[in-house]
Write an enzyme that holds these catalytic residues in place. Structure first.
Site, PDB file in Angstrom:
ATOM      1  N   LYS A 103       5.184  -7.418   0.147  1.00 32.22           N
ATOM      2  CA  LYS A 103       5.938  -6.458  -0.217  1.00 32.22           C
ATOM      3  C   LYS A 103       6.340  -5.274   0.717  1.00 32.22           C
ATOM      4  O   LYS A 103       7.510  -5.088   0.948  1.00 32.22           O
ATOM      5  CB  LYS A 103       5.021  -5.563  -1.208  1.00 32.22           C
ATOM      6  N   ASN A 104       5.508  -5.082   1.744  1.00 34.62           N
ATOM      7  CA  ASN A 104       5.820  -4.100   2.646  1.00 34.62           C
ATOM      8  C   ASN A 104       6.603  -4.493   3.980  1.00 34.62           C
ATOM      9  O   ASN A 104       7.312  -3.622   4.537  1.00 34.62           O
ATOM     10  CB  ASN A 104       4.350  -3.270   3.360  1.00 34.62           C
TER      11      ASN A 104
ATOM     12  N   CYS B  77       3.434   5.908  -4.844  1.00 31.56           N
ATOM     13  CA  CYS B  77       1.905   6.079  -5.195  1.00 31.56           C
ATOM     14  C   CYS B  77       1.483   7.438  -4.764  1.00 31.56           C
ATOM     15  O   CYS B  77       1.663   7.898  -3.788  1.00 31.56           O
ATOM     16  CB  CYS B  77       1.068   4.979  -4.699  1.00 31.56           C
TER      17      CYS B  77
ATOM     18  N   ARG C  13       2.079  12.889   1.587  1.00 36.32           N
ATOM     19  CA  ARG C  13       2.677  11.848   2.220  1.00 36.32           C
ATOM     20  C   ARG C  13       4.045  12.594   3.066  1.00 36.32           C
ATOM     21  O   ARG C  13       5.148  12.252   2.622  1.00 36.32           O
ATOM     22  CB  ARG C  13       2.956  10.920   1.140  1.00 36.32           C
TER      23      ARG C  13
ATOM     24  N   ASP D 121      -5.186  -0.143   1.950  1.00 34.77           N
ATOM     25  CA  ASP D 121      -4.596  -0.800   0.636  1.00 34.77           C
ATOM     26  C   ASP D 121      -5.523  -1.883   0.244  1.00 34.77           C
ATOM     27  O   ASP D 121      -5.166  -2.494  -0.806  1.00 34.77           O
ATOM     28  CB  ASP D 121      -3.266  -1.385   1.073  1.00 34.77           C
TER      29      ASP D 121
ATOM     30  N   ARG E 116       4.644  -3.054  -9.696  1.00 38.47           N
ATOM     31  CA  ARG E 116       5.471  -2.680  -8.388  1.00 38.47           C
ATOM     32  C   ARG E 116       5.244  -3.534  -7.278  1.00 38.47           C
ATOM     33  O   ARG E 116       6.089  -3.711  -6.468  1.00 38.47           O
ATOM     34  CB  ARG E 116       5.011  -1.192  -7.818  1.00 38.47           C
TER      35      ARG E 116
HETATM   36  N1  EPU Z   1       1.873  10.649   8.104  1.00 41.93           N
HETATM   37  C1  EPU Z   1       2.282  11.609   8.768  1.00 41.93           C
HETATM   38  N2  EPU Z   1       3.555  11.935   9.118  1.00 41.93           N
HETATM   39  C2  EPU Z   1       4.539  11.019   8.819  1.00 41.93           C
HETATM   40  C3  EPU Z   1       4.291   9.783   8.073  1.00 41.93           C
HETATM   41  C4  EPU Z   1       2.900   9.499   8.247  1.00 41.93           C
HETATM   42  O1  EPU Z   1       1.463  12.546   9.093  1.00 41.93           O
HETATM   43  O2  EPU Z   1       5.667  11.223   8.963  1.00 41.93           O
HETATM   44  C5  EPU Z   1       0.343  10.300   8.011  1.00 41.93           C
HETATM   45  C6  EPU Z   1       0.138   9.797   6.500  1.00 41.93           C
HETATM   46  O3  EPU Z   1       0.015  11.121   5.854  1.00 41.93           O
HETATM   47  C7  EPU Z   1      -1.040   8.987   6.566  1.00 41.93           C
HETATM   48  C8  EPU Z   1      -0.831   8.196   7.653  1.00 41.93           C
HETATM   49  O4  EPU Z   1       0.080   9.055   8.638  1.00 41.93           O
HETATM   50  O5  EPU Z   1      -2.053   9.744   6.857  1.00 41.93           O
HETATM   51  C9  EPU Z   1      -0.255   7.113   7.842  1.00 41.93           C
HETATM   52  O6  EPU Z   1       0.947   6.782   7.083  1.00 41.93           O
HETATM   53  P1  EPU Z   1       1.897   5.654   7.166  1.00 41.93           P
HETATM   54  O7  EPU Z   1       3.395   6.434   7.230  1.00 41.93           O
HETATM   55  O8  EPU Z   1       1.436   4.627   8.035  1.00 41.93           O
HETATM   56  O9  EPU Z   1       2.121   5.109   5.494  1.00 41.93           O
HETATM   57  P2  EPU Z   1       3.472   4.578   4.777  1.00 41.93           P
HETATM   58  O10 EPU Z   1       4.574   4.063   6.008  1.00 41.93           O
HETATM   59  O11 EPU Z   1       3.875   5.818   3.998  1.00 41.93           O
HETATM   60  C10 EPU Z   1       2.650   2.306   4.523  1.00 41.93           C
HETATM   61  C11 EPU Z   1       2.588   1.323   3.043  1.00 41.93           C
HETATM   62  C12 EPU Z   1       1.231   1.941   2.305  1.00 41.93           C
HETATM   63  C13 EPU Z   1      -0.015   1.758   3.141  1.00 41.93           C
HETATM   64  C14 EPU Z   1       0.276   2.644   4.642  1.00 41.93           C
HETATM   65  C15 EPU Z   1      -1.103   2.663   5.431  1.00 41.93           C
HETATM   66  C16 EPU Z   1       4.807   0.777   2.716  1.00 41.93           C
HETATM   67  C17 EPU Z   1       5.982   0.962   2.055  1.00 41.93           C
HETATM   68  N3  EPU Z   1       3.795   1.253   2.278  1.00 41.93           N
HETATM   69  O12 EPU Z   1       3.037   3.577   3.908  1.00 41.93           O
HETATM   70  O13 EPU Z   1       1.342   0.712   1.499  1.00 41.93           O
HETATM   71  O14 EPU Z   1      -0.987   2.512   2.458  1.00 41.93           O
HETATM   72  O15 EPU Z   1       1.412   2.191   5.167  1.00 41.93           O
HETATM   73  O16 EPU Z   1      -0.951   1.317   5.870  1.00 41.93           O
HETATM   74  O17 EPU Z   1       4.775   0.077   3.924  1.00 41.93           O
HETATM   75  C18 EPU Z   1       0.595   0.030  -0.838  1.00 41.93           C
HETATM   76  O18 EPU Z   1       1.347  -1.076  -0.344  1.00 41.93           O
HETATM   77  O19 EPU Z   1       0.112   0.145  -1.942  1.00 41.93           O
HETATM   78  C19 EPU Z   1       0.668   1.376   0.052  1.00 41.93           C
HETATM   79  C20 EPU Z   1       0.402   2.678  -0.225  1.00 41.93           C
END
Ligand code: EPU
Length: 422
Positions: A22-23, A117, A122, A307, A399
């Protein structure tokens, strides 16, 4: 209202095939927008997040020809607008990838602030920082994100303040067609980050170092069309079935996964007493006793994935002793522990730490899927529990897991999908 009814207990046994990640897919679909032409994609998971992304692409002018539900040709030669609809983009998190990809191709882009989610705050400050460093102007107003550039984005050295999957991938997307060289430091190393880079490189991008702490991108004028790419298998789906096999004291062959990606999960399952055997691109997990207590600390890859935290908690809930979870990525990922408590688990969660005192049995109860992975955990808990478990808010589960009911039932689970009312 939709729900799953899981009749337990059961012992999972047999073979399950893992779908595309998915990701990775939610990043590769917007990455196709960087090509002024056609791309052929295989192993695309048929899940609601992907159907929503395909709808967004169509609303932007993409033409999609389905070869099967998991294989398609996306033709982006007629995409002329970078104005993504609020209704479509506000539904899920990964719509933020449209910022990087559309700004790579067009002078301006507008999306809604991403949904997804509920895992606590976020922020997208790192995504915005990257785009601004490359020369774009970004404004967040009235629930929308607007980004524009007056000339091509220009590559520069960028150090991310936090290790972020989304900001790393967005940076890769924005820099692929930029002028000059971008060096990204302190980047995420998740398998899906590497897959996006491999996809773009297969079309002529120049991205080096994905999977390490430093990624170097030399911008190219354009990408080649008519490429063909197969998305990697889903690490978290594979991990979910690995844990489900162990929690039900079963014997499951997980087919079509990348065992290297599974190492942080494999290590914890072995510590808990499971037998995990790698056989090429398959992994067999067996377990014949009560789990041993373990400590899990979530970390960016190659650490233990956040995850997989709720699913692993089911094993800990059944362990012969006290276990602990330390959540280091998301600030509120423990809502699901209240649901498990309804099933007889003994969990005390405060801040980013949960202490779990193992019990011998769980008991069926109505429970809510607070998010995608919590929902998967509820299904595993339902398979383990005595009696039946009604799982509500299953739209979260749909999802991200393709054919989840058929896959579990194919292993001997007894899960009914029920739709009530209109
Ligand atoms: N963060 C910041 N600023 C940013 C972006 C992130 O402070 O601009 C912080 C977040 O608050 C968090 C950490 O950095 O504490 C990591 O966040 P990340 O950006 O890595 O997460 P994401 O890209 O929003 C993806 C996956 C999530 C998964 C996380 C962590 C996708 C679409 N989503 O989210 O997947 O939990 O990486 O591995 O790739 C899921 O699939 O169920 C899911 C939630």
């Amino acid at each position: 209202m939709e729900k799953f009814v899981v009749h337990g207990p059961c012992r999972l046994q047999g073979t399950v095939n893992i779908s595309g990640a998915k990701n990775a897919a939610v990043a590769i679909l917007p990455a196709t927008l960087l090509v002024d032409g056609k791309c052929h994609l295989e192993n695309v998971p048929d899940i609601s997040d992907i159907r929503a992304y395909l709808e967004i692409l169509e609303s932007l002018g993409s033409k999609i020809t389905y070869i099967s539900k998991n294989e398609m040709i996306i033709d982006n030669s007629d995409v002329g607008s970078a104005l993504a609809s609020y209704d479509l983009t506000s539904k899920f998190r990964a719509s933020y990838y449209l910022l990087g990809s559309l700004l790579g191709r067009f002078n301006s882009v507008q999306i809604s602030l991403p949904g997804g989610c509920n895992l606590g705050a976020r922020p997208i400050d790192q995504h915005i920082k990257v785009l601004e460093k490359l020369g774009a102007e970004v404004n967040v107003m009235h629930g929308n994100v607007y980004a524009k550039r007056t000339s091509k984005l220009i590559g520069v050295p960028i150090f991310l303040d936090v290790v972020s999957v989304g900001a790393t991938i967005n940076a890769i997307l924005a820099c692929t067609l930029a002028d000059g060289i971008t060096v990204l430091e302190n980047v995420a190393k998740e398998p899906h980050v590497v897959d996006v880079a491999n996809f773009l490189n297969s079309m002529g991008a120049k991205i080096k170092g994905a999977g390490t702490d430093v990624i170097r991108i030399t911008g190219v004028e354009s990408l080649k069309q008519n490429s063909s790419y197969s998305i990697i298998p889903d690490q978290i789906e594979a991990g979910t079935f690995m844990v489900a096999a162990a929690a039900t004291r079963g014997d499951v062959l997980i087919k079509n996964c990348i065992p290297k990606h599974m190492e942080p999960i494999t290590a914890k399952l072995i510590e808990a007493g499971a037998t995990v055997i790698e056989e090429g691109s398959n992994i067999r997990v067996t377990m014949d006793k009560r789990p041993l207590p373990i400590t899990v600390k979530t970390m960016p890859y190659p650490g233990f994935p956040t995850d997989m935290q709720p699913q692993m908690c089911i094993l800990q809930a059944l362990a012969n002793g006290s276990s602990m979870i330390v959540e280091n990525i998301w600030e509120s990922r423990f809502h699901y522990t209240d649901e498990l408590s309804k099933m007889g688990a003994t969990i005390s969660a405060h801040g980013n730490t949960a202490v779990i005192t193992g019990v011998e049995k769980l008991y069926g109860s109505p429970v809510i899927s607070h998010d995608l992975r919590a929902g998967a955990a509820m299904i595993i808990a339902g398979c383990v529990a005595e009696g039946y478990t009604e799982v509500y808010s299953i739209e979260h589960i749909l999802r991200g897991y393709e054919n989840i009911v058929d896959k579990f039932n194919g292993l001997g689970a007894n899960i009914e999908y029920i739709k009530e009312g209109n």
